[in-house]
Design an enzyme around this catalytic site. Sequence first.
Site, short mmCIF file in Angstrom:
data_model
loop_
_atom_site.label_atom_id
_atom_site.label_comp_id
_atom_site.label_asym_id
_atom_site.label_seq_id
_atom_site.Cartn_x
_atom_site.Cartn_y
_atom_site.Cartn_z
NE ARG A 46 -3.17 0.27 3.11
CZ ARG A 46 -2.65 0.48 4.32
NH1 ARG A 46 -2.03 1.61 4.61
NH2 ARG A 46 -2.74 -0.44 5.26
CE1 TYR A 98 -15.44 9.96 -17.38
CE2 TYR A 98 -15.21 10.16 -15.01
CZ TYR A 98 -15.45 9.39 -16.13
OH TYR A 98 -15.69 8.05 -15.99
CG ASP A 170 -8.73 14.90 -16.02
OD1 ASP A 170 -7.98 14.34 -16.85
OD2 ASP A 170 -9.74 14.34 -15.53
CE LYS A 195 -11.38 6.72 -19.36
NZ LYS A 195 -11.84 7.99 -18.80
#
Length: 380
Positions: A46, A98, A170, A195
């Site tokens: 983690r 988005y 972004d 993406k």
Amino acid sequence: MNFETLCLHADNNISDEWGTLSMPICQSATFVHKGVDVPSEYSYSRLSNPTRRHLENTVAALEGGYAAYAFSTGMTAITVAMMLFEPGTHVIATDDLYGGALRLFRNVCNRNGIEFDFTDTSDPEEVEKRIRPNTRLIYIESPSNPLMQVTDIQRVCNIAHANGAYVFVDNTFLTPYYQRPFELGADIVLHSGTKYLGGHNDALAGFVVCATKELAERVLYYSKTIGGQLAPFDSFLIERGIKTLPIRMDRISENALKIAKYLKTEPKIKKVYYVGLEDSKGFGIMKKQSRGFGGMISVEVESAELARRILAQIRIFRYAESLGGVDSLITYPMLQTHADVPKEERDARGINDRFLRISVGIENADDLIDDLKQAINGNG
Ligand SMILES: *Cc1c(COP(=O)(O)O)cnc(C)c1O
């Protein structure tokens, strides 16, 4: 090193006894300590994992940031980055965001005491007017999703920094190959690695890339506290995708420009939104701040019936959500990515039952154009 080379060699520091060329998938949750009081590089996945770290180093180098952190999805990345803000904070954000980011801001962050002002950030004067004493963040998507509005990132950064606010960009649509927000002043760059970075529609991922050590340390604290890091196997897939990012982006952009030009000649296509068209609203700013235009096109077609027929008739393009992969896709934002945006608001912005969003892939451009022709004109 130039960008294309960095995609393969940003982090050549793979230390293993076999001399593997590609970074192995280090599928281990935990790591053995060398001894009490002997610090080891890794302790628990983690916090960090060698495969993920390798990918993070690559993405940080491509964006020119201080550090990058990889998460299981783009939404996890955005959620972790938003942890930097306390209740009482005011945020100015692009209104054409988005859909998932919009939902997070409106229904989750808002409930936790962060106030949002959504506006057309392609108009810097509008942004400046909305600044308040407690504005701590301007959140930009450029080009925006799905209306392809282009924000002058440098101008907005100047406004933000003069007022003690950060700028998050972004950068999913253009990737660092075409747009490097840190060079324009951004503080944090976000990605849905699902993406273009991954590029093959086979893995979900997200990135928070930080400009400074101070921001990186704060993001790392929330990251290790919250979790949601990218798994080793998915880190490997995204890393592999990045190796071909420049050649994919170039082919995709070349195809997209041809398709956008073709769509402009179709009488049944009423509007074409593509930032690479010289008569598009944001073209001048795109030329100034980006090296390429990417593969996202939106269209408004003649009727709702035609929109539905296109989705039913396409054979090479596929009717599916997501974007940025090697396969060409078409989505119906009204029913998918923007289904949660109230109807009046969608209608006001033109995201109606005639509106389709196209993600261009790397197939042959003529085949893609022929496919659209037969779907639009019903003579296939
Ligand atoms: C897809 C997308 C996201 C969300 O990313 P996921 O990986 O699907 O969680 C965020 N921003 C943009 C611009 C996107 O296209």
